[in-house]
Design a protein around this motif. Structure first.
Motif, PDB file in Angstrom:
ATOM      1  N   ARG A  92      -5.912   6.728  -3.885  1.00 40.35           N
ATOM      2  CA  ARG A  92      -6.709   5.708  -4.062  1.00 40.35           C
ATOM      3  C   ARG A  92      -7.821   5.844  -4.911  1.00 40.35           C
ATOM      4  O   ARG A  92      -8.124   5.281  -5.952  1.00 40.35           O
ATOM      5  CB  ARG A  92      -7.205   5.010  -2.947  1.00 40.35           C
ATOM      6  CG  ARG A  92      -5.963   4.152  -2.310  1.00 40.35           C
ATOM      7  CD  ARG A  92      -6.534   3.140  -1.524  1.00 40.35           C
ATOM      8  NE  ARG A  92      -5.372   2.504  -0.755  1.00 40.35           N
ATOM      9  CZ  ARG A  92      -4.457   1.860  -0.925  1.00 40.35           C
ATOM     10  NH1 ARG A  92      -4.354   1.654  -2.357  1.00 40.35           N
ATOM     11  NH2 ARG A  92      -3.387   1.440  -0.097  1.00 40.35           N
ATOM     12  N   ARG A  93      -8.707   6.950  -4.516  1.00 41.71           N
ATOM     13  CA  ARG A  93      -9.815   7.344  -5.395  1.00 41.71           C
ATOM     14  C   ARG A  93      -9.583   7.786  -6.809  1.00 41.71           C
ATOM     15  O   ARG A  93      -9.888   7.359  -7.776  1.00 41.71           O
ATOM     16  CB  ARG A  93     -10.636   8.423  -4.781  1.00 41.71           C
ATOM     17  CG  ARG A  93     -11.925   8.826  -5.672  1.00 41.71           C
ATOM     18  CD  ARG A  93     -12.508  10.086  -5.142  1.00 41.71           C
ATOM     19  NE  ARG A  93     -11.635  11.295  -4.970  1.00 41.71           N
ATOM     20  CZ  ARG A  93     -11.415  12.109  -6.084  1.00 41.71           C
ATOM     21  NH1 ARG A  93     -11.812  11.779  -7.458  1.00 41.71           N
ATOM     22  NH2 ARG A  93     -10.578  13.250  -5.926  1.00 41.71           N
TER      23      ARG A  93
ATOM     24  N   GLY B 141       0.875  -1.285   0.032  1.00 43.72           N
ATOM     25  CA  GLY B 141      -0.003  -0.094  -0.028  1.00 43.72           C
ATOM     26  C   GLY B 141       0.648   1.281  -0.005  1.00 43.72           C
ATOM     27  O   GLY B 141       0.386   2.282   0.268  1.00 43.72           O
TER      28      GLY B 141
ATOM     29  N   HIS C 243      -1.047  -0.390 -10.720  1.00 43.13           N
ATOM     30  CA  HIS C 243      -2.400  -0.832 -10.094  1.00 43.13           C
ATOM     31  C   HIS C 243      -3.289  -1.340 -11.034  1.00 43.13           C
ATOM     32  O   HIS C 243      -4.383  -1.928 -10.601  1.00 43.13           O
ATOM     33  CB  HIS C 243      -3.173   0.251  -9.343  1.00 43.13           C
ATOM     34  CG  HIS C 243      -2.534   0.745  -8.154  1.00 43.13           C
ATOM     35  ND1 HIS C 243      -1.537   1.525  -8.255  1.00 43.13           N
ATOM     36  CD2 HIS C 243      -2.603   0.461  -6.874  1.00 43.13           C
ATOM     37  CE1 HIS C 243      -1.119   1.901  -7.209  1.00 43.13           C
ATOM     38  NE2 HIS C 243      -1.549   1.322  -6.276  1.00 43.13           N
TER      39      HIS C 243
ATOM     40  N   GLY D  73      -3.114   5.945   0.135  1.00 43.90           N
ATOM     41  CA  GLY D  73      -4.634   6.165   0.559  1.00 43.90           C
ATOM     42  C   GLY D  73      -4.985   7.660  -0.074  1.00 43.90           C
ATOM     43  O   GLY D  73      -6.107   7.541  -0.439  1.00 43.90           O
TER      44      GLY D  73
ATOM     45  N   LYS E 145      -8.447   4.812  -8.773  1.00 37.13           N
ATOM     46  CA  LYS E 145      -9.634   4.050  -9.295  1.00 37.13           C
ATOM     47  C   LYS E 145     -10.400   4.792 -10.273  1.00 37.13           C
ATOM     48  O   LYS E 145     -10.791   4.299 -11.565  1.00 37.13           O
ATOM     49  CB  LYS E 145     -10.397   3.830  -8.092  1.00 37.13           C
ATOM     50  CG  LYS E 145     -11.732   2.982  -8.268  1.00 37.13           C
ATOM     51  CD  LYS E 145     -12.641   2.965  -7.156  1.00 37.13           C
ATOM     52  CE  LYS E 145     -13.923   2.233  -7.503  1.00 37.13           C
ATOM     53  NZ  LYS E 145     -14.970   2.375  -6.388  1.00 37.13           N
TER      54      LYS E 145
END
Length: 156
Positions: free
Chosen positions: A83-84, A58, A153, A80, A87
């Protein structure tokens, strides 16, 4: 004047791209970065630099090396906050590929491109902020680095 830029970028642990389109996106980001970038790590020698990008547990690892590939410093960022954006970016890349390959109307492709540019800009600002005091990068360098971070990712 020091040579504060990247001359080589490696993704040693990157998964294989899920499609030819994703592979071309990754390759283009690397080519664009090598054609022009500002990469100025705080407290390191004059450069130029090589960069190995990896994700482990991570965390994003920016393994900075000299021109002969000798390790200089590793900078670790938690993913963190990204992440959004990652994605959403991967979803837009998939939508763009689908729109192009199915011959969607130009308006749909342009709308997806605009969304992708907006995400790139937001991610570049976040990356620049997260690297502040450690590595100075220009906006275009941050945008292209984010493309590569997202590529790490991609699911097969």
């Amino acid at each position: 004047m020091p040579d504060r830029h990247l001359i080589r970028i490696e993704l040693p642990e990157a998964p294989p791209p899920p499609s030819a389109y994703a592979e071309a996106d990754r390759r283009q980001a690397i080519e664009d970065l090598l054609r022009g970038n500002r990469f100025d790590p705080e407290g390191l020698g004059p450069g130029p630099f090589a960069l190995h990008l990896m994700v482990r547990e991570g965390r994003l690892i920016l393994d900075i090396r000299d021109k002969d590939d000798a390790p200089l410093r590793a900078i670790i960022l938690v993913l963190g906050p990204f992440r959004r954006l990652i994605k959403d970016y991967l979803m837009l890349v998939e939508n763009h590929e689908e729109a192009v390959t199915t011959g969607a109307m130009d308006a749909r492709v342009q709308a997806i491109d605009m969304g992708r540019r907006g995400l790139h800009n937001e991610a570049a600002e976040l990356l620049t902020t997260r690297l502040e005091g450690r590595i100075a990068v220009d906006f275009e360098t941050a945008r292209r680095l984010f493309t590569l971070i997202a590529a790490l990712h991609q699911r097969v």
